[in-house]
Scaffold this active site. Structure first.
Site: not given
Length: 307
Positions: A207-209, A213
């Site tokens: 979801w938050d790549l 990250n």
């Protein structure tokens, strides 16, 4: 993840970054203040319980404190302490499923607090430091292709539920957008989600790549960190890499490159990417912030993309 330039010192244990305290206050209010107040004792307790020694100044993101440590066997690791919420509670579930394959390895987990012991990666070598933005996009796509090949384990938030909730909130949000063209764009994002909401997918999503990250490691060129996992369609994963180092003229190249690497159906991927833009727009509207011009331009260009 950043090392703080200025911090409020807690003797003999850690330095609590002032930026972390400010973000907890901003986003979590009283719960955030309580978390910061408890953080020194919480950290000391886990250092003792897991036989860890601090090994450098703490780092932090928006919501978590990450402390470099050395384990009793001499191995390097990091202790991650964060406020437990619906996003963070799924992180150890996803990390266990991946088991170090494409993502940071989980070494220990305390379920009541959400505290984790993780392998230590090289925070000085983020994917965001790679000068070639196209190379970074392809690297993220390759990681996503691997990570989303895993079926989502039970208990994670489900994209279908999130998408239906977004659609329920959209009519009221549209009434609060004064600009007709922006209102039409957000409505079109919602219309795209309606076309795919009944087939939300069942893959394990990060979801938050985004490119901060993704860190280098001695055991793999690049590994993902800090998932906020969902069960759903991999098309919902593309937005961060499209938005990184924002370049409006690169939007469609990035979308096409990522859908190629992940072997996604482009109309579905476009719909779910517009769903991410709807999600961001709803947050902005509900928090009283103006809609972001870059977000609107991503929606504008993807809406007309039929290749």
């Amino acid at each position: 993840m950043t090392r703080p330039a200025h911090a409020a010192t807690v003797p003999k244990v850690i330095d609590i970054p002032r930026e972390l305290a400010a973000s907890q206050e901003k986003y979590n209010g009283e719960a955030g203040r309580a978390f910061i107040e408890e953080l020194p004792d919480l950290t000391a307790g886990f250092l003792d319980r897991w036989e860890l020694e601090p090994d450098g100044p703490p780092m932090h993101g928006v919501s978590a404190l990450v402390l470099p440590v050395v384990r009793a066997d001499g191995g390097p690791a990091v202790l991650k302490l964060q406020l437990l919420d619906e996003e963070s509670e799924g992180e150890p579930v996803a990390l266990r499923a991946w088991d170090g394959d494409g993502a940071v390895r989980l070494l220990g987990h305390d379920e009541p607090t959400g505290t984790m012991l993780l392998e230590r990666l090289d925070e000085t070598r983020m994917l965001s430091h790679v000068p070639d933005a196209h190379q970074a996009v392809v690297t993220i796509a390759e990681l996503l292709a691997h990570l989303t090949s895993f079926p989502a384990p039970p208990g994670l938030r489900r994209l279908g539920d999130i998408a239906r909730a977004m659609l329920d909130r959209t009519p009221r949000a549209l009434d609060r957008i004064p600009d007709p063209e922006a209102r039409r764009l957000v409505a079109d994002c919602a219309a795209a989600v309606r076309e795919v909401v009944d087939e939300p997918g069942d893959r394990l999503l990060h979801w938050d790549l985004h490119d901060e990250n993704v860190l280098a490691s001695g055991r793999a060129p690049w590994l993902a960190i800090d998932p906020k996992p969902l069960a759903g369609d991999p098309g919902f994963e593309l937005w961060p890499a499209i938005d990184n180092r924002y370049d409006p003229d690169d939007i469609l190249w990035r979308f096409d490159a990522m859908t190629d690497v992940l072997a996604l159906d482009r109309p579905r991927a476009r719909a779910w990417t517009l769903g991410r833009l709807l999600q961001n727009a709803l947050w902005d509207i509900e928090d009283g912030r103006p809609l972001d011009d870059g977000q609107l331009e991503i929606a504008r260009r993807l809406r007309g993309h039929t290749a």
